[in-house]
Write a protein that holds these residues in place. Sequence first.
Motif, short mmCIF file in Angstrom:
data_model
loop_
_atom_site.label_atom_id
_atom_site.label_comp_id
_atom_site.label_asym_id
_atom_site.label_seq_id
_atom_site.Cartn_x
_atom_site.Cartn_y
_atom_site.Cartn_z
N TRP A 10 -10.17 -1.08 -23.06
CA TRP A 10 -9.04 -1.17 -24.18
C TRP A 10 -7.69 -1.55 -23.64
O TRP A 10 -7.45 -1.01 -22.56
CB TRP A 10 -9.21 0.15 -25.02
CG TRP A 10 -10.41 0.22 -26.20
CD1 TRP A 10 -11.33 0.16 -25.95
CD2 TRP A 10 -9.93 0.48 -27.40
NE1 TRP A 10 -12.23 0.49 -26.82
CE2 TRP A 10 -11.39 0.52 -27.92
CE3 TRP A 10 -9.05 0.76 -28.26
CZ2 TRP A 10 -11.67 0.85 -29.48
CZ3 TRP A 10 -8.99 0.91 -29.54
CH2 TRP A 10 -10.53 1.10 -30.01
N ALA A 21 -2.96 1.74 -28.55
CA ALA A 21 -4.39 1.37 -28.09
C ALA A 21 -5.14 0.35 -28.85
O ALA A 21 -5.22 0.67 -30.10
CB ALA A 21 -5.21 2.56 -27.72
N PRO A 23 -8.72 -2.36 -29.34
CA PRO A 23 -10.00 -3.02 -28.48
C PRO A 23 -9.82 -4.01 -27.79
O PRO A 23 -8.95 -4.79 -28.08
CB PRO A 23 -10.64 -2.96 -30.05
CG PRO A 23 -9.72 -3.41 -31.01
CD PRO A 23 -8.77 -2.80 -30.73
N VAL A 120 -10.44 6.41 -26.80
CA VAL A 120 -10.82 5.41 -27.49
C VAL A 120 -12.35 4.75 -27.05
O VAL A 120 -13.06 4.16 -27.65
CB VAL A 120 -10.03 4.23 -27.21
CG1 VAL A 120 -8.49 4.38 -27.73
CG2 VAL A 120 -9.61 3.60 -25.50
N GLU A 121 -12.87 5.22 -25.88
CA GLU A 121 -14.09 5.02 -25.24
C GLU A 121 -14.57 5.96 -24.20
O GLU A 121 -13.53 6.51 -23.75
CB GLU A 121 -13.96 3.50 -24.97
CG GLU A 121 -13.42 3.13 -23.60
CD GLU A 121 -13.52 1.66 -23.29
OE1 GLU A 121 -13.98 0.80 -23.85
OE2 GLU A 121 -13.16 1.47 -21.98
N ARG A 137 -5.43 -1.72 -18.92
CA ARG A 137 -6.90 -1.42 -19.52
C ARG A 137 -7.31 0.00 -19.45
O ARG A 137 -7.38 0.38 -18.22
CB ARG A 137 -7.76 -2.51 -18.72
CG ARG A 137 -7.51 -3.94 -19.17
CD ARG A 137 -8.08 -4.39 -20.24
NE ARG A 137 -8.44 -5.82 -20.56
CZ ARG A 137 -9.03 -6.32 -21.17
NH1 ARG A 137 -9.53 -5.64 -22.14
NH2 ARG A 137 -9.15 -7.74 -21.40
#
Length: 450
Positions: A10, A21, A23, A120-121, A137
């Motif tokens: 992200w 943030a 995607p 976020v991930e 990133r």
Amino acid sequence: MQTTYRPGHWYLIVIPGALVALPPDVPGDVVAGLWERLPEQKTLATVVDVLTTHAGGSFAALPSFVAAVAEGSDVRIALRGDVSAQVDDASGDTHELSGNDVTTWSERFIGGATRIEITVESADSDIALPVQGGVVRSAGASAELESSDAAPLGGALGPTPVVAAPPAPTTSNGPDAVAAAPIAAPLPVDAPERELESQIDAVLASEVRSDAGATDASADEPGSDAEEIPASETPTEALDLVEGAAEASAPVNEATLGATGETLASDDDFDQLWGATVHSVPGAPVPPAPLVAPAPLPVAGDHDGATISAAELRALRQQPPIANDAPTAVLPVTDAAAAGRIRVSTGQVVALDRTVIIGRRPRSTRASGANLPHLVAVESPQQDISRSHLEVRPEGDTVVVIDLHTTNGSTLLRPGADPMRLHPGEQTLVLSGDVVDLGDGVTVAFEDLP
């Protein structure tokens, strides 16, 4: 304050006072646009404006995002999509936030925040790298906030710069003789009055000099008492001082007046000097200017000159009325329906004959009266709508809407224009066909406005 991030895919925008943030499928120009605008417009409205513009005004096309903006020692955070955040406050409580299952986005305000962490991930590793500002990133980020930070989420403020006083001027009588100029002691509160009194005494004690050159020389000296006369504390004394100084600076020169054949020997001839022109060439006598009587002063209490006596008032009342053949103007009766109406997406239709307040549990500050506003209650399962969320107020021939300082805000949707976030507490003009989105799927449409 230290901000760290975990490497991922992200985009993470880090600036002093904000974390955003996005995607990895978001275009680079969107990231660049936020990077350029956030330093000058550090608000959640800026983030929403850039994202909705990219989505063409469609909320359904908005990408997932996390945006946290510091407001002093508080934090305002918005989430959309499969993302989460954890915020700790000064009281030790932890707030778990998520962007799942929301129509637009979830927005929260947390006071006294001490730490924030966004995810976020899934991170490939537990490596945490420090960052002060830039675009990286990331799979997540965390920031430790200090209560003394005036601009958290990006860095603490440094010490207040100390501005040194300019050095005092020095005087030198030789290459090795340098002495600092003395520092003047602070004047007391009544210093202007004392200075004025000393100048008055100096002028009264001075003698009238017959030599005009000596007078001019004394007036050119920097320290002359007649150089500056303050006129703020005692106007009457200052006026007397100016007149005394003028008389002292212009002595009577008998030699000059003697050339005209007249000599002023005493103060009795002072009026003769200024009342007629002294000329040595004989000529026809000049007739005196005619005296003009001064205008009569207005009578006290009659400042406009329109006061009449009681007898005149009785005479006016006894006169027959003057016939007026002008046609009588007929004022049209205003129809309440002409003010338009609103149509809520939940089915309510309300005429705009008075103020309308919409919310989950709307309240009015008026207890009674003919102007008691309409209260429209709507359902909000996600708690996106505040208790008193939006005020609709008819203002003459126009209608305005006001966001009542809500948590998630209100958005104005106008055909052919970009969505506009309403500023809390400010009036915004609406037109027929406009729609205001309150969140949680509830909209308000405006119809048949004047």
